[in-house]
Design a protein around this motif. Structure first.
Motif, PDB file in Angstrom:
ATOM      1  N   GLU A 180     111.286  81.550  14.235  1.00 42.73           N
ATOM      2  CA  GLU A 180     110.557  80.926  13.100  1.00 42.73           C
ATOM      3  C   GLU A 180     109.175  80.392  12.880  1.00 42.73           C
ATOM      4  N   GLU A 181     108.549  80.339  13.867  1.00 44.78           N
ATOM      5  CA  GLU A 181     107.128  79.835  14.527  1.00 44.78           C
ATOM      6  C   GLU A 181     106.540  81.326  14.114  1.00 44.78           C
ATOM      7  N   ILE A 182     106.557  82.194  14.684  1.00 45.94           N
ATOM      8  CA  ILE A 182     105.755  83.231  14.114  1.00 45.94           C
ATOM      9  C   ILE A 182     106.314  84.048  12.275  1.00 45.94           C
ATOM     10  N   ARG A 183     107.710  83.697  12.055  1.00 47.82           N
ATOM     11  CA  ARG A 183     107.550  84.203  10.504  1.00 47.82           C
ATOM     12  C   ARG A 183     106.401  83.385   9.613  1.00 47.82           C
ATOM     13  N   HIS A 185     104.026  81.971  10.397  1.00 50.93           N
ATOM     14  CA  HIS A 185     102.595  81.387  10.611  1.00 50.93           C
ATOM     15  C   HIS A 185     102.301  82.885   9.514  1.00 50.93           C
ATOM     16  N   TYR A 186     103.151  83.687   9.698  1.00 51.63           N
ATOM     17  CA  TYR A 186     102.560  85.212   9.108  1.00 51.63           C
ATOM     18  C   TYR A 186     102.778  84.751   7.093  1.00 51.63           C
ATOM     19  N   GLU A 187     103.399  83.969   7.330  1.00 53.48           N
ATOM     20  CA  GLU A 187     104.203  83.669   5.933  1.00 53.48           C
ATOM     21  C   GLU A 187     105.066  84.820   4.771  1.00 53.48           C
ATOM     22  N   ILE A 188     105.558  85.145   5.859  1.00 52.90           N
ATOM     23  CA  ILE A 188     107.195  85.760   5.686  1.00 52.90           C
ATOM     24  C   ILE A 188     108.101  85.405   5.649  1.00 52.90           C
ATOM     25  N   SER A 189     107.990  83.720   5.637  1.00 47.87           N
ATOM     26  CA  SER A 189     110.309  83.209   5.966  1.00 47.87           C
ATOM     27  C   SER A 189     110.751  84.127   5.183  1.00 47.87           C
ATOM     28  N   ASP A 190     109.971  84.956   4.067  1.00 52.75           N
ATOM     29  CA  ASP A 190     111.778  84.932   3.185  1.00 52.75           C
ATOM     30  C   ASP A 190     111.136  86.500   2.499  1.00 52.75           C
ATOM     31  N   LYS A 191     110.868  86.983   3.770  1.00 55.54           N
ATOM     32  CA  LYS A 191     110.854  88.614   3.932  1.00 55.54           C
ATOM     33  C   LYS A 191     111.918  89.325   4.521  1.00 55.54           C
ATOM     34  N   PHE A 192     112.185  90.806   3.539  1.00 55.02           N
ATOM     35  CA  PHE A 192     112.445  91.159   4.979  1.00 55.02           C
ATOM     36  C   PHE A 192     111.708  92.227   5.427  1.00 55.02           C
ATOM     37  N   TYR A 263     108.615  90.327  17.879  1.00 50.71           N
ATOM     38  CA  TYR A 263     109.575  91.118  18.274  1.00 50.71           C
ATOM     39  C   TYR A 263     110.743  90.333  17.143  1.00 50.71           C
ATOM     40  N   GLN A 264     110.241  88.921  17.660  1.00 49.86           N
ATOM     41  CA  GLN A 264     110.933  87.685  17.021  1.00 49.86           C
ATOM     42  C   GLN A 264     111.472  87.780  15.877  1.00 49.86           C
ATOM     43  N   ALA A 265     109.750  88.317  15.171  1.00 45.36           N
ATOM     44  CA  ALA A 265     110.477  87.881  13.561  1.00 45.36           C
ATOM     45  C   ALA A 265     111.214  89.336  13.254  1.00 45.36           C
ATOM     46  N   LEU A 266     110.873  90.137  13.800  1.00 44.61           N
ATOM     47  CA  LEU A 266     111.234  91.353  13.156  1.00 44.61           C
ATOM     48  C   LEU A 266     113.036  91.305  12.550  1.00 44.61           C
ATOM     49  N   ASP A 267     113.185  92.419  11.241  1.00 49.03           N
ATOM     50  CA  ASP A 267     115.420  92.083  10.969  1.00 49.03           C
ATOM     51  C   ASP A 267     114.806  93.416  11.473  1.00 49.03           C
ATOM     52  N   VAL A 268     114.618  94.887  11.757  1.00 51.37           N
ATOM     53  CA  VAL A 268     115.221  96.269  11.905  1.00 51.37           C
ATOM     54  C   VAL A 268     113.396  96.589  12.570  1.00 51.37           C
TER      55      VAL A 268
END
Length: 370
Positions: A180-183, A185-192, A263-268
């Protein structure tokens, strides 16, 4: 204390260098110390950490054909000055022939060749590499590889020892709060979020990955691609991203020291390499439990957990995209146990490597007594 001289190109954040640092950090430095003979004049990303842990970094001339006489002169002076080394462990694939030949000429008893790849990189040095590959058995006393495919490539029918590209499994374990912190930070919380880690070069095939991403975007417009690394193809990647109209959807995170957190922020995780031995990043991604889709040109030994699949690089970008879009993006909760069972916990594996080095050093003392 036993000092091991590791021959490398440069101690930057790349696969084999990261593998060496993983082992180095978990050695008992009262028993084993690593020093590094690099073949670049500039400092590497890991140099400072090496020095803090008590290691040394030396800079030999680059292995160009016009530099060969200069190289052997340097190595002769080096070994005259540094008589503390009786073990050299070379990681520059076929070009290890030259570092090991120099070591042999200067009386170094234990000369280890280590294969980290399954093919020769096609550049201007290719004819020299073919010569070196054919003759490496004449200068190496011991053979090592990251896996069976890499070992067979370099050593053919000769015996070789497999040293797993082990990692600190705890460091890469999935952590929802870091995600959640990384997503955020990069403003990608709602992204795939599709991710890739690797040197920006043709072997890693990032330009094809951009085509795959373009196909994914047709069906999931909220998708983002994170590329982590650095290398000669960076501008080509940026140029192609712009041509595809995707420059705002592709983030190049250059030379990061916190890849375990990314890596934590990734989905795939996607890796369409043209060839590999057994990439460290493939182990890291699996340790995080991310669904991984990798090229069939990578050694099948990378299939270490239940969260990884292979796909042919001969298939169309649309087929890769389909596989990504149909992924089950839940984290693999058994990843740590699966990797430890297969010998990829560096805490355990470093002790084995340490004991091997000590045993080799004992043998050099026996040789001297004879």
């Amino acid at each position: 204390m036993v000092r091991i001289l590791h021959a490398v190109n440069i101690m930057d954040r790349a696969g084999l260098e990261t593998m060496l640092m993983n082992y180095y950090r978990h050695m008992d430095h009262n028993l084993i110390q690593f020093d590094f003979l690099t073949h670049r004049s500039q400092e590497g990303a890991y140099d400072e950490e090496i020095k803090v842990m008590g290691g040394n970094v030396y800079h030999a001339p680059r292995l160009y054909i016009q530099n060969i006489p200069k190289y052997f002169m340097y190595m002769k002076s080096f070994f005259l000055l540094h008589n503390e080394y009786q073990i050299i462990h070379s990681h520059i694939d076929a070009m290890s022939f030259f570092s090991l030949l120099a070591a042999k000429k200067n009386g170094i008893s234990i000369r280890i060749a280590h294969s980290h790849s399954s093919k020769l990189d096609k550049d201007l040095k290719l004819p020299i590499k073919y010569f070196a590959l054919k003759n490496i058995h004449n200068v190496a006393t011991h053979n090592c590889a990251c896996g069976a495919l890499a070992g067979r490539f370099m050593f053919s029918n000769e015996k070789f020892k497999i040293i797993n590209n082990a990692i600190d499994l705890k460091k890469f374990k999935y952590d929802k709060s870091i995600r959640e912190e990384i997503r955020n930070h990069y403003e990608i919380s709602d992204k795939f979020v599709i991710g890739h880690v690797g040197r920006y070069c043709y072997i890693k095939n990032q330009l094809f990955l951009l085509d795959i991403f373009a196909e994914v975007k047709k069906y999931r417009p909220e998708s983002i691609l994170l590329l982590i690394g650095k290398g000669p193809d960076e501008q080509q990647i940026r140029k192609k991203a712009k041509k595809l109209g995707l420059e705002d959807d592709i983030k190049l995170l250059v030379d990061r020291s916190d890849v375990n957190r990314i890596y934590q922020a990734l989905d795939v995780f996607v890796m369409p390499s043209l060839f590999e031995g057994l990439p460290v990043v493939g182990v890291e991604a699996q340790a995080n439990g991310i669904p991984c889709i990798v090229s069939d040109k990578i050694s099948k030994e990378i299939l270490l957990t239940s969260c990884i699949e292979m796909l042919s690089v001969e298939q169309q970008a649309s087929e890769w995209a389909s596989k990504i879009l149909n992924c089950n993006c839940e984290r693999n909760q058994k990843a740590e146990d699966e990797l430890r069972a297969k010998g990829y916990d560096v805490v355990l594996e470093a002790k084995k490597l340490q004991d091997w080095y000590i045993d080799l050093d004992d043998k050099t003392k026996g040789i001297k007594q004879l």
